[in-house]
Structure formats: C-alpha cells, structure tokens
Scaffold this active site. Sequence first.
Site, PDB file in Angstrom:
ATOM      1  N   HIS A 185      -8.869  11.111   2.057  1.00  0.00           N
ATOM      2  CA  HIS A 185      -7.655   9.929   1.538  1.00  0.00           C
ATOM      3  C   HIS A 185      -6.814  10.859   2.518  1.00  0.00           C
ATOM      4  CE1 HIS A 185      -5.528   7.389  -0.995  1.00  0.00           C
ATOM      5  NE2 HIS A 185      -6.317   6.789  -0.714  1.00  0.00           N
ATOM      6  N   HIS A 205       0.759  -0.938  -0.080  1.00  0.00           N
ATOM      7  CA  HIS A 205       0.311   0.032   0.124  1.00  0.00           C
ATOM      8  C   HIS A 205       0.685   0.987  -0.630  1.00  0.00           C
ATOM      9  CE1 HIS A 205      -2.942   3.027   1.895  1.00  0.00           C
ATOM     10  NE2 HIS A 205      -4.005   2.229   0.550  1.00  0.00           N
ATOM     11  N   LYS A 230      -4.152  10.417   5.488  1.00  0.00           N
ATOM     12  CA  LYS A 230      -3.225   9.854   7.437  1.00  0.00           C
ATOM     13  C   LYS A 230      -2.198  10.831   7.550  1.00  0.00           C
ATOM     14  CE  LYS A 230      -4.025   6.681   2.285  1.00  0.00           C
ATOM     15  NZ  LYS A 230      -5.149   6.675   2.774  1.00  0.00           N
ATOM     16  N   ASP A 267      16.926  10.153  -7.747  1.00  0.00           N
ATOM     17  CA  ASP A 267      18.511   9.563  -7.824  1.00  0.00           C
ATOM     18  C   ASP A 267      19.115   9.955  -6.203  1.00  0.00           C
ATOM     19  OD1 ASP A 267      18.890  10.324 -10.384  1.00  0.00           O
ATOM     20  OD2 ASP A 267      18.890  12.473 -10.262  1.00  0.00           O
ATOM     21  N   ASP A 271       0.618  17.829  19.676  1.00  0.00           N
ATOM     22  CA  ASP A 271       0.939  18.733  21.021  1.00  0.00           C
ATOM     23  C   ASP A 271       1.458  19.455  19.963  1.00  0.00           C
ATOM     24  OD1 ASP A 271       0.388  17.536  22.950  1.00  0.00           O
ATOM     25  OD2 ASP A 271       1.868  16.774  24.015  1.00  0.00           O
ATOM     26  N   LYS A 330       2.881   4.373  -0.688  1.00  0.00           N
ATOM     27  CA  LYS A 330       2.885   5.384  -2.251  1.00  0.00           C
ATOM     28  C   LYS A 330       4.045   5.551  -2.355  1.00  0.00           C
ATOM     29  CE  LYS A 330      -1.488   4.748  -1.801  1.00  0.00           C
ATOM     30  NZ  LYS A 330      -2.001   4.063  -0.374  1.00  0.00           N
TER      31      LYS A 330
END
Length: 464
Positions: free
Chosen positions: A382, A197, A384, A204, A389, A199
């Site tokens: 979508h 999952h 995450k 380089d 704090d 991404k």
Amino acid sequence: MNLPSSGTVARVLLALYSSLLLACTSLPRINPDMVHSPIAPVQLDGAHGPLSDERSKAILDRLKASGMETNIFDLHLAIEEALVGSPLTAGNRVALLQDGPDTYAAMLKAIEAARDHINLETYIFDDDDVGQRFAAALIAKQRSGVQVNLIYDSVGTLRTSPAFFARLREAGVMLVEFNPVNPLTARTGWDVNQRDHRKLLIADGRVAILGGVNISGVYSAGSLGSSGKKPKNGELPWRDTDLRIEGPVVAELQKLFITTWVQQKGGTLVPRHYFPPLERKGSDVVRAIGGSPDEPYSQIYATLISALHSAQSEIWLTSAYFVPDPQLLDALKAAAARGVDVRLVVPSSTDSWLVFHAGRDCYTELLEAGVRLYERRDALLHVKAGVIDGVWSTVGSTNLDWRSFLHNQEVNVVVLGADFGARMRAAFLEDVKGSDEITLDDWQRRSVRARVSERIGRVWEYWL
C-alpha cells in the site's frame, strides 16, 4: 485508493461512476525542455519566513555536495519552483515510519501530547478495534479542552456506522463528511467521483504525520521484514510508509487541511492557535504538495514528471496502485533509454481487481524498455513513495494512477537530501528483497486469462 471491499458497495459505485457523464479532465503536458529554462535562483523558507538568497544558496550547495554525482538540483529545482506554489522549507525533521503499528503509535502519541488542537483528515475511518481506539483518544482530548477537527471521506467510510461519527460529534468533535454520497446532504454540489484520499494528522500545528495508512484494523500487523508481527487468520499483512514531520513545513500542511475544510463548508473553526511560531527542528529541506481536482492541474503530478525528466542515475518507485497515463509511461521509458536505473515495486496481490490488472497491461512495454519490475510477496503493498538519484524523495497518499492525479484530494511531501534519500533507498531495497522480479521472458508466457483481465482493467483506467 482503498475502496471498501464489500461487493455490493463496489458494484453500486461502479454503476454510479459509469453513469455519470462527466467531462474527462486532462493531465498537464510537462515539457522536459522547461528544465533548462533560465529561472531566478530558488529561495527557501525557514522558521521565520523566506531565507536570504545567500542562505538559500548555501543550503542548496550543501545538499548538492552531500549527494551522489548528480545535477538533479540544477535541473529539477528551478522547474519545480515554477510549477508548484508551495515553498521549499528548511529546518525540518522527518522520520520514516514503516507500516501500521509504527504509524499508529506515532499518531496516538501525537494525539496524547496535543494541548491546543488536533486536525485529522482520512479516507477510511473504520468502526473496528483500531477505529474505536482512535475515536476514544480523540474524544478524550476533546473533553480535556483540545479542539478536534475531523475530515473523513464519504466513500471511504461507507461501511462505518453513522452512530460511530455521532458519538464523536456529541463529544464536541467538529466533523466534515467530504463529498457525501447522499446528494441530499451535499453542501458544495454533488460530485461522487471526487474523493478525499489524504491521510494527514496535525497536532498543535507543530507535528504532522502523513502517508498511506488509513484508520483501519487491516493495518494492525506489520509487513514481514519490518516489525515482524504477523496478522491473524492467515491474512496478508499490509505494507505501508508514512512520515512524522516537525518544523516550518507543518504550516503548509495545516493550510491544506484548512483549505479543504473551508471548501467543504465545514463551518467556522473553533478559534485555536492553528499557526504557532515554528522553530527549526532539523536539517531536512521539505516541500508540502497538495493535489486537488479543483485545481487546473495536479501539482503532485507536475512535480513527479519534472523529477523523472531530471533523473540522472536512479528512479526507484513503489506504488500500491499503478495505472500510468501515457506521459508517465513515456517518462519512465525515456529515463531507462538514457541509462537511468528505473525500478518499480508493485503488488503481487491487491484489494482492487480492476486496478491490479489495468496496471499490468503496460508491463510488456516497460520491460521491453529496460524498466525493472518487482512484485512484493507476502504482503498487501500500500506504499506510495519514491526516491530519485538518492537525493529526491517523496512519500504521501498519491498512487501512480489516473484517479490520484485527476479525481482525488491527495497530499505528498518532497524531501531533498542524501541522508533521507539513503533511508528511502534502504526501505526500497528491503521491499525488493521481499519481492519477485518479473522478467520479460516470464511475462510473455503469462496466461490468456491474465491478458484478457488486463484489457478489461485498462478500459476502466480513467475511473479507477
């Protein structure tokens, strides 16, 4: 998560998951008292390796001095150091990217600027306008002498034609299909429940881009309130968050990509400068954390739980797929009980019916504990991400659900410091502004149909 939307595909996968008599992996139990255990001082890495104790202490003292009144560093860093094998690295520069248009622009710019190699790992790589644009950019770089290595998930690309990947392969791009759905093509043993999952784009060995955005046309429009671009045909825009990172921590992300390549038996990588000398690019302190079902426990999960236990004033989390396990649920409620401002931004609509309703089954419990819940409107959420704090931030591919913590390859980074924390807080408040708050009174008046849907979803929470 982002399973393909095709009803037929979804039913086939659901049948596969339910028929696999797999042993249920467990999540690690994180003891909150561990944060008080005396542990050696935390040491940071820099551009040229580990920093001295004095230099590490000076950087951590600066971070503490620049933050709000909190002892999260004293309570949190030591336990995280013990739980997670990757180092804290100083000298990085982290840019916050909002939504597909911004992220795609940064990715394509990094691809165009690459002169040695490009490593790309993605869950979805669609054969649409966006996918074709990325394929053309990768093929052009491969033909110019830049080695392109691509890992794509088999389930995430079920709708992508084999001819699409054949074109990349014929151009010289090296490909790995992660855990093929077809057992006859599996190289490492067949386990359809374990998915990649992540991404992650690395150019380089110097620039990394990661977060929640897949390569798909659904991200073409920005969410309302960010880029202002509206999608076509009345569809909801997708709201997502990614990061562009330069500095020493990129080497840790490169290690994660290469480890997956080796574990999936991708063959010998074409020799390139995968680990170039990395210079100091900024002042951000960052830790890269990879999650894998092959490990004894999810390091991302352990880090999150320890951070929740250590929170003193605020826990602000945004999650596209929210299906908490009992320990995560307890940590959120316990934080609210000790006076921490706990807020969650969750979707008001979704591309996964079961996940959506499974998460809603715990809303009553959270609301009664004093947790504030917001549903993002006018966008498919979508994101995450989280900020605690105002000084501890995380962005990545990991949802707050069982699948991310137990069954998926995931990648997150933790960024320490008030400056980046302020950017994360601002982004969170923008999402709150575009959301409707769920109150306990309103929630208790929801329909019988909604309650039944929640129970059905909850039955499947482990597999979602």
